[in-house]
Design a protein around this motif. Structure first.
Motif, PDB file in Angstrom:
ATOM      1  N   ALA A 111       0.835  -1.202   0.000  1.00 11.22           N
ATOM      2  CA  ALA A 111       0.000   0.000   0.000  1.00 11.22           C
ATOM      3  C   ALA A 111       0.873   1.256   0.000  1.00 11.22           C
ATOM      4  CB  ALA A 111      -0.917  -0.015   1.220  1.00 11.22           C
ATOM      5  N   ASP A 112       1.977   1.220   0.738  1.00 10.97           N
ATOM      6  CA  ASP A 112       2.894   2.362   0.765  1.00 10.97           C
ATOM      7  C   ASP A 112       3.450   2.650  -0.632  1.00 10.97           C
ATOM      8  OD1 ASP A 112       2.538   2.591   3.479  1.00 10.97           O
ATOM      9  OD2 ASP A 112       4.365   1.479   4.002  1.00 10.97           O
ATOM     10  N   TYR A 114       2.028   2.013  -3.571  1.00  6.72           N
ATOM     11  CA  TYR A 114       1.017   2.633  -4.436  1.00  6.72           C
ATOM     12  C   TYR A 114       0.663   4.046  -3.984  1.00  6.72           C
ATOM     13  CZ  TYR A 114       0.457  -1.760  -6.884  1.00  6.72           C
ATOM     14  OH  TYR A 114       0.699  -2.874  -7.641  1.00  6.72           O
ATOM     15  N   GLU A 115       0.742   4.289  -2.672  1.00  5.98           N
ATOM     16  CA  GLU A 115       0.515   5.649  -2.181  1.00  5.98           C
ATOM     17  C   GLU A 115       1.625   6.575  -2.672  1.00  5.98           C
ATOM     18  OE1 GLU A 115      -0.503   7.995   2.001  1.00  5.98           O
ATOM     19  OE2 GLU A 115       0.563   6.071   2.062  1.00  5.98           O
ATOM     20  N   LYS A 117       3.128   6.321  -5.373  1.00  7.11           N
ATOM     21  CA  LYS A 117       2.927   6.553  -6.802  1.00  7.11           C
ATOM     22  C   LYS A 117       1.805   7.550  -7.089  1.00  7.11           C
ATOM     23  CE  LYS A 117       4.711   2.127  -8.487  1.00  7.11           C
ATOM     24  NZ  LYS A 117       4.427   0.893  -9.265  1.00  7.11           N
ATOM     25  N   LEU A 119      -1.582   7.429  -5.396  1.00  6.12           N
ATOM     26  CA  LEU A 119      -2.923   7.064  -4.962  1.00  6.12           C
ATOM     27  C   LEU A 119      -3.181   7.580  -3.548  1.00  6.12           C
ATOM     28  CD1 LEU A 119      -3.231   3.337  -6.159  1.00  6.12           C
ATOM     29  CD2 LEU A 119      -3.866   5.423  -7.377  1.00  6.12           C
ATOM     30  N   SER A 120      -4.450   7.809  -3.234  1.00 11.55           N
ATOM     31  CA  SER A 120      -4.798   8.176  -1.866  1.00 11.55           C
ATOM     32  C   SER A 120      -4.548   6.965  -0.968  1.00 11.55           C
ATOM     33  CB  SER A 120      -6.270   8.574  -1.782  1.00 11.55           C
ATOM     34  OG  SER A 120      -7.111   7.456  -2.062  1.00 11.55           O
ATOM     35  N   ARG A 121      -4.395   7.209   0.336  1.00 15.27           N
ATOM     36  CA  ARG A 121      -4.096   6.100   1.239  1.00 15.27           C
ATOM     37  C   ARG A 121      -5.204   5.052   1.213  1.00 15.27           C
ATOM     38  NH1 ARG A 121       0.263   3.528   2.979  1.00 15.27           N
ATOM     39  NH2 ARG A 121      -0.430   1.968   4.471  1.00 15.27           N
ATOM     40  N   ALA A 124      -4.983   3.160  -2.063  1.00 12.24           N
ATOM     41  CA  ALA A 124      -3.769   2.344  -2.073  1.00 12.24           C
ATOM     42  C   ALA A 124      -3.951   1.088  -1.234  1.00 12.24           C
ATOM     43  CB  ALA A 124      -2.580   3.150  -1.557  1.00 12.24           C
ATOM     44  N   GLU A 125      -4.588   1.229  -0.064  1.00 10.50           N
ATOM     45  CA  GLU A 125      -4.838   0.067   0.790  1.00 10.50           C
ATOM     46  C   GLU A 125      -5.809  -0.907   0.134  1.00 10.50           C
ATOM     47  OE1 GLU A 125      -6.180   1.749   4.435  1.00 10.50           O
ATOM     48  OE2 GLU A 125      -4.150   2.106   5.212  1.00 10.50           O
ATOM     49  N   ALA A 128      -3.912  -2.706  -2.688  1.00 10.87           N
ATOM     50  CA  ALA A 128      -2.983  -3.670  -2.105  1.00 10.87           C
ATOM     51  C   ALA A 128      -3.725  -4.894  -1.592  1.00 10.87           C
ATOM     52  CB  ALA A 128      -2.200  -3.014  -0.970  1.00 10.87           C
TER      53      ALA A 128
END
Length: 242
Positions: A111-112, A114-115, A117, A119-121, A124-125, A128
């Motif tokens: 998730a970290d 993609y965040e 990159k 995305l919002s948290r 992203a979560e 993931a």
């Protein structure tokens, strides 16, 4: 409506799949391998032609250069890709272990990524979580390592491809200097090599979306300089009679 259809048709021809990029990389490597074969064997046969007019000696040197160069390219590619494959497998084994022993931490790490990159948290979560549920190893290998576990490069495939590409390129100067009469050998070889290098330069430029003119000048220039130097080195160690 027309614009939508035109846009759809345009996107249909775009390379959206990683496999296409992989095929282009293989094709580009093949072109460069052929280019090496042309330049290497051209340098050998023209150099020997500068030292002697003995048809057998020129042909033997060219064949030896072709065989040695092709095997060297294949061996080097095999060792290089084998090392890369071993490194990728080790990284995948570590990733499998981490997914097994600390899955929550690994999902947070994904998730970290993609965040980071953009995305919002929350999104992203979600991404993931869904990717982990589908294929955790593939998701982490792609995001963290840039590896597709199902498409690791084969060392033998790379070796054979290099051997074939070098051989195809090397045949051009070898045939060009072996067939004509003595007085035409060097010039026939030079012309054939220039044409061959122009083709490989043009192809590599198009595959890499680079400037064609610069690639042609660079490619042909290096080949011409190689033949010029080796020819005059040859004349230092022998006598050419016409």
């Amino acid at each position: 409506m027309t614009e939508t259809r035109d846009s759809a048709r345009a996107h249909a021809h775009e390379p959206h799949h990683d496999s296409l990029g992989s095929r282009l990389n293989w094709l580009r490597a093949g072109v460069l391998g052929a280019n090496d074969g042309i330049v290497s064997v051209a340098g050998i046969v023209v150099g020997v032609a500068g030292a002697t007019t003995d048809h057998g000696a020129i042909l033997m040197a060219g064949i030896a250069g072709l065989v040695a160069g092709a095997l060297s390219m294949a061996g080097g590619e095999y060792v290089s890709v084998s090392t890369q494959r071993d490194t990728e497998r080790a990284a995948l084994r570590l990733e499998k272990h981490e997914l097994k022993t600390m899955p929550e931490a690994e999902e947070r790490e994904l998730a970290d990524i993609y965040e980071a990159k953009g995305l919002s948290r929350e999104l992203a979560e979600r991404v993931a979580r869904e990717l982990t549920q589908k294929d955790a190893l593939a998701a982490h290998a792609d995001a963290e390592l840039g590896i597709d576990p199902d498409e690791l490069t084969s060392p033998w495939q790379a070796a054979w491809a290099s051997l074939a590409a070098f051989t195809v390129g090397a045949i051009i100067p070898l045939v060009a200097i072996a067939l004509p009469p003595t007085s035409w050998r060097v010039w026939t070889c030079v012309i054939a090599v220039v044409v061959g290098l122009a083709l490989t330069g043009y192809t590599s430029a198009r595959l890499g979306n680079a400037g064609v003119r610069r690639a042609l000048i660079r490619n042909v220039g290096v080949g011409a300089l190689t033949m010029l130097i080796t020819y005059y080195v040859g004349t230092l160690f022998g006598v050419t009679t016409g």
